[in-house]
Design a protein around this motif. Structure first.
Motif, short mmCIF file in Angstrom:
data_model
loop_
_atom_site.label_atom_id
_atom_site.label_comp_id
_atom_site.label_asym_id
_atom_site.label_seq_id
_atom_site.Cartn_x
_atom_site.Cartn_y
_atom_site.Cartn_z
N LEU A 1 0.80 -1.23 0.00
CA LEU A 1 0.00 0.00 0.00
C LEU A 1 0.84 1.29 0.00
O LEU A 1 0.57 2.20 -0.80
N VAL B 1 2.03 2.46 -3.42
CA VAL B 1 1.06 2.94 -4.41
C VAL B 1 0.31 4.19 -3.96
O VAL B 1 -0.16 4.96 -4.79
N LYS B 2 0.20 4.39 -2.65
CA LYS B 2 -0.56 5.57 -2.19
C LYS B 2 0.33 6.79 -2.01
O LYS B 2 -0.15 7.92 -2.12
N VAL C 1 1.90 11.07 1.67
CA VAL C 1 0.88 11.99 2.17
C VAL C 1 -0.42 11.23 2.47
O VAL C 1 -1.02 11.38 3.54
N ALA C 2 -0.84 10.38 1.54
CA ALA C 2 -2.06 9.60 1.76
C ALA C 2 -1.90 8.65 2.94
O ALA C 2 -2.81 8.51 3.77
N MET D 1 -2.24 10.53 6.15
CA MET D 1 -3.64 10.86 6.43
C MET D 1 -4.38 9.64 6.96
O MET D 1 -5.14 9.73 7.92
N MET D 2 -4.15 8.48 6.33
CA MET D 2 -4.85 7.27 6.78
C MET D 2 -4.47 6.94 8.23
O MET D 2 -5.32 6.59 9.04
N SER E 1 -3.45 8.98 10.50
CA SER E 1 -4.00 9.94 11.46
C SER E 1 -5.50 9.70 11.68
O SER E 1 -6.01 9.92 12.78
N ILE E 2 -6.18 9.23 10.65
CA ILE E 2 -7.61 8.91 10.82
C ILE E 2 -7.78 7.66 11.67
O ILE E 2 -8.63 7.60 12.56
N LYS E 3 -6.95 6.67 11.41
CA LYS E 3 -6.97 5.46 12.25
C LYS E 3 -6.72 5.84 13.72
O LYS E 3 -7.44 5.39 14.62
N VAL F 1 -3.90 -0.28 7.19
CA VAL F 1 -2.84 0.68 7.55
C VAL F 1 -1.84 0.05 8.53
O VAL F 1 -2.14 -0.90 9.24
#
Lengths: 473, 473
Positions: free
Chosen positions: A442, A445-446, A449-450, A453-454, A456-458, A473
């Motif tokens: 992951l 490919v992401k 930055v992405a 963000m993931m 921090s949301i987790k 993640v």
């Protein structure tokens, strides 16, 4: 840090659901800790089968307090190991398979409310009984459950006309990592009151919360349908046919599936009751479906218009239009059997990828050449939803090769194919999600930055990391 | 805590975009710090008009470092004060109005890539020039910009068939609060690689990041259209007509707008060039639009089938089918003028609400009775997208009443109407968002769990709170 649950703690978890629904012995937990492809055999000290959302809430609150890992599971049909525990024997499985109620069907409001454990086919049937259509349709619909469809943002064969699961969800009820219940079961078509929180849990693969109920969008049932099996020379011709069909059928084009001849050969050989719909073999095929709001005759007229124009343009060399419901089912049986028919041919290395629709032909040419160069004699069987740019790029082993030796090159081949996908700005997981299988791929490919963000949301929604650790993640 | 920018810091911000694009004097900043309804007059020391996403990035990085508030602004057509600075004179406006490029139109892939400052009408025109449809359509389309459409999850008149802006976005490019650029400009129809991050910024009202470019979904252009103006006795009959139309036209039903007689009276009186499409007045009207993938004749045949069935069922008392493009435009002119035509009638207190479609008639009866009880003689003019359950519940002042005194009761009336909306599990902001106008009402309608989630997401993505403070959360 997560903790292994003590025997005392396990007893407290079990008490929440009662002894009949807390499974501990190996035979009883087996269907919950392994999955059908047997790629991710797991261990668990406990499978919990709560009967209410309040029990789900109590389970998560206790797990969060004691930092115990919870693996939410719905129909256990996932393909990326997202729904099964790891080998540590410390992860508790939380199955939604007792929350199966269809709570309400609102035909006039074109919506229905169902619990996470409802089987997709039962949801489709309940909608049909009310004179409505719930369009999500996929191979495992007889056993997959709606909570998993939400958590993986399921795709399937009706995406072209109706969208992915994300587009079919109006509201959610979710138990958060600390046990709080979010009552988000709205059925509104428009609601711009703050952030659209449900989007986080759709496709969240159970890492941000546990979905316990869903409000689904319903649609009018088509009044008529037509299906055709068309022979095309190559993927470029299939793409031309797609553009022509979209142009002439518009909204009425509800299915557009690409298949190669070798897939047809496997299917005719291994799948009982199949026959070739066309007299002569063709290198590639397309299954087209058109729905009409008026009648079967209207759908058929549109299909004839599409195919007639395609013949004149030299895009299609032959085609059969289904003359009956039995014909239509037979066409779809070939398409739905394409994965299963690869099994008797030995090992198959799979990719679930998408690229921009217009670039599918180039991508296929390049990917086929690359895997044939890597494993001479291998047999690519790419098929799938051309109308969404989503190709199941499966590659069967060379005839007579050693299966284990071939399958040992799975990651290597994935790496080659996903590298090409990346150059086409495609996706390495169009439908099936990330789970455990693709987690390591992951970040590449992401991008950073992405990924940041993931994470921090987790962190924001599951600060102790108890929900489905080691996934996504 | 946020800081007021010092003169030195203001100079550093200005240097990023160059003096020509850093506005400071009152006349130059006026169009950026006030909005068209003049309900939220704001102050600002500086309006920045960056010409590249890199400039946006530098602005946010500097603002984040010094804890300075940034108000992102696109077309400045919002209705809830989300796009204008407050009265403190410390908030810098970041306008996207120079980022207007249509970067690419991919007709074959049914997508286009545009910058955030592109005007909606220009986007529609670019799609049309490529033989495709970008369906988003709303009253302000001649001046609203696509970044604002994304950030407010715009609705409009085509939601019934094509969805809200959320359903029309394939990818986003976003500058985060600390200046990092997220390259999320994918054009894939299916991509299940991790959390769907773009969903956070769609409808995020500029509080979580600044959208700088968007990949939009395109559709085939309908080959034919038909529009009709139908007279119905009451909202229940309009609902029956909606269900009948959806049943018989399916996907082809692209518009279904409800209007009351008083709205028609206002329109005929105040809007130049309007005439009543029907011979006799009716208490309520519906504007129906049907699109066909085949021809105008096919659309018209479906319309005649719908209206014929409705007549027989006693649901419709009279109807006019547009005989020409001019007729069709005249019908829509009445509908689109419904808001403007209320202005000459004095003060109008507005509500942008939605309820489950099937409950619109009950809701209207209750809400009309409630506002009439509160302000005897007031004139409710509820109109809008019945097919989405979204009603613009506007209430004109009593004839001859004092306008200021009437408008002073705005919040009080909102409170009454929103209370009823709540009982119907509806939304107090179906289309327009929360912004500053409805921020105080949000906790009561969302509940503590949702508010806590929103705050934790805001904290995760904008930890210093520099993006659009005082809006939404």
């Amino acid at each position: 840090m997560l903790n292994a649950p003590t025997p005392d703690l396990l007893a407290r978890f079990a008490a929440i659901v009662g002894p009949a629904h807390a499974l501990t012995d190996d035979a009883a937990t087996e269907p919950y800790r392994t999955e059908w492809r047997d790629r991710f055999p797991g261990k668990t000290p406990l499978v919990l089968r709560p009967g209410t959302r309040e029990e789900v809430s109590q389970i998560l609150a206790l797990a969060n307090e004691h930092r115990v890992a919870i693996v939410p599971q719905s129909g256990n049909t996932g393909l990326v190991g997202g729904q099964v525990p790891d080998q540590s024997g410390t992860e508790i499985v939380l199955s939604l398979d007792r929350l199966t109620k269809i709570r309400a069907v609102d035909a006039e409001g074109y919506s229905m409310t169902v619990e996470a454990g409802a089987i997709l086919a039962d949801v489709q049937a309940a909608a049909e009984a009310a004179g409505r259509l719930f369009p999500l349709s996929l191979g495992s619909e007889g056993s997959c459950r709606i909570g998993g469809n939400v958590s993986t943002n399921a795709g399937g064969t009706a995406v072209l006309a109706y969208g992915n699961m994300r587009e079919l969800v109006l509201g959610l009820e979710v138990v958060l990592a600390d046990g709080r219940i979010w009552e988000g079961l709205g059925s509104l078509r428009k609601d711009n009151t703050g952030y659209d929180l449900k989007q986080l849990f759709i496709g969240g693969e159970g890492t941000l919360g546990v979905v316990t109920a869903v409000v689904l969008k319903l649609f009018p049932r088509p009044k008529g349908e037509a299906a055709a099996f068309a022979a095309v020379a190559d993927p470029a011709a299939a793409l031309a046919l797609f553009n022509l069909a979209r142009d002439r059928a518009g909204h009425e084009l509800t299915g557009f599936e690409l298949m190669p001849r070798i897939g047809m050969d496997f299917t005719l050989k291994h799948l009982a009751g199949t026959r070739d719909p066309l007299a002569e073999p063709s290198p590639w095929y397309v299954l087209i479906e058109i729905a009409s709001g008026h009648s079967d005759e209207a759908a058929r007229a549109t299909m004839e218009d599409v195919l007639g124009t395609a013949f004149e343009a030299g895009v299609v060399s032959d085609a059969a239009i289904a003359q009956s419901l039995a014909d239509r089912k037979a066409f779809w049986h070939i398409r739905h059997g394409m994965s299963e028919a690869q099994k008797p041919e030995g090992g198959s290395i799979k990719h679930d990828v998408s690229v921009p629709i217009a670039r599918v032909p180039e991508f296929l040419a390049e990917a086929i050449a690359a895997v044939e160069a890597m494993v001479p004699g291998c047999r690519p069987v790419p098929f799938g939803h051309l109308g969404d740019g989503n190709i199941h790029f499966n590659v069967s082993q060379p005839i007579g090769a050693d299966k284990e030796a071939y399958l040992a090159r799975w990651s290597e081949m994935n790496h080659v194919v996903h590298g090409i996908v990346g150059r086409y700005h495609g996706s390495i997981s169009a439908e099936h999600g990330i789970g455990r299988l693709k987690r390591d791929e992951l970040p590449a490919v992401k991008g950073e930055v992405a990924m940041a963000m993931m994470r921090s949301i987790k962190q924001a929604l599951d600060p102790n990391g108890i929900l489905n650790p080691g996934k996504v993640v």
